[in-house]
Scaffold this motif. Structure first.
Motif, PDB file in Angstrom:
ATOM      1  N   TYR A  39       0.829  -1.200   0.000  1.00 58.30           N
ATOM      2  CA  TYR A  39       0.000   0.000   0.000  1.00 58.30           C
ATOM      3  C   TYR A  39       0.865   1.252   0.000  1.00 58.30           C
ATOM      4  CZ  TYR A  39       1.114   0.470   4.941  1.00 58.30           C
ATOM      5  OH  TYR A  39       1.788   0.611   6.114  1.00 58.30           O
ATOM      6  N   PHE A  62      -2.604  -9.093   7.478  1.00 60.84           N
ATOM      7  CA  PHE A  62      -3.601  -9.010   8.539  1.00 60.84           C
ATOM      8  C   PHE A  62      -4.793  -9.881   8.176  1.00 60.84           C
ATOM      9  CE2 PHE A  62      -4.764  -5.758   5.534  1.00 60.84           C
ATOM     10  CZ  PHE A  62      -6.154  -5.755   5.516  1.00 60.84           C
ATOM     11  N   VAL A  69      -7.071  -3.273  11.135  1.00 61.93           N
ATOM     12  CA  VAL A  69      -6.815  -2.127  10.270  1.00 61.93           C
ATOM     13  C   VAL A  69      -8.030  -1.196  10.322  1.00 61.93           C
ATOM     14  CG1 VAL A  69      -5.282  -3.376   8.688  1.00 61.93           C
ATOM     15  CG2 VAL A  69      -7.744  -3.396   8.285  1.00 61.93           C
ATOM     16  N   TRP A  73     -10.499  -0.332   5.167  1.00 63.57           N
ATOM     17  CA  TRP A  73      -9.710  -1.408   4.559  1.00 63.57           C
ATOM     18  C   TRP A  73     -10.465  -2.725   4.627  1.00 63.57           C
ATOM     19  CZ3 TRP A  73      -3.794  -1.885   4.594  1.00 63.57           C
ATOM     20  CH2 TRP A  73      -3.222  -0.701   4.141  1.00 63.57           C
ATOM     21  N   ASP A  74     -11.048  -3.037   5.788  1.00 63.35           N
ATOM     22  CA  ASP A  74     -11.824  -4.270   5.911  1.00 63.35           C
ATOM     23  C   ASP A  74     -12.935  -4.300   4.874  1.00 63.35           C
ATOM     24  OD1 ASP A  74     -10.583  -5.781   7.903  1.00 63.35           O
ATOM     25  OD2 ASP A  74     -11.686  -4.810   9.523  1.00 63.35           O
TER      26      ASP A  74
END
Length: 164
Positions: A39, A62, A69, A73-74
């Motif tokens: 990233y 992760f 996070v 992001w999830d």
């Protein structure tokens, strides 16, 4: 221009696909929740990079949905396949791998070998694309510097009373 997808319906998490993944590319699932990503995070107001894995070519790993996070992001990574993606905040995220939790199986060794080979090809393509983009940025900077220098040189010549 790339289409922007509103992943939360309220504009909170927007996703722009920079390069479409192959239809059969691997994506995170409940059985493949562990992800590896590259990233680059930049500040929206000035484009300044505040965090990146690209400088040292490290990988950030992760488990999706565990609060490891930021929530965006999830949300966004659940919609990705192995490829490049840009998401608001401005993160450019490359999903590098999906793995089962320890104790689970992925299938046959040949499937895993094929997956790793495809991953290697995708990484090489992404690295070549990044290098090409970096070269173009450097060329643009050099051209801009040359134009500025030419303007400065032209101004110096005018102010000294020299005739042509």
């Amino acid at each position: 221009m790339a289409e922007v997808a509103d992943l939360t319906g309220d504009g909170g998490v927007l996703k722009t696909v920079v390069r479409k993944a192959k239809d059969d590319a691997i994506a995170p699932t409940d059985s493949l929740p562990l992800v590896d990503v590259h990233y680059e995070g930049t500040l929206a107001e000035n484009g300044e990079v505040f965090d990146t894995t690209h400088e040292d070519n490290s990988i950030f790993s992760f488990e999706i949905g565990q609060g490891a996070v930021i929530k965006a992001w999830d949300i966004a990574l659940r919609t990705m396949k192995l490829c490049l993606c840009s998401a608001t905040l401005i993160f450019e995220v490359e999903l590098v791998a999906c793995r089962p939790r320890k104790g689970s199986s992925l299938g046959s060794v040949s499937d895993e070998k094929a997956r790793l080979e495809e991953l290697k090809k995708q990484r090489e393509l992404a690295a070549a694309t990044k290098e090409e983009e970096k070269k173009k940025r450097e060329e643009a900077k050099a051209a801009a510097a040359a134009r500025v220098q030419a303007k400065l040189d032209a101004k110096k010549g005018k102010g000294k009373g020299k005739g042509k």
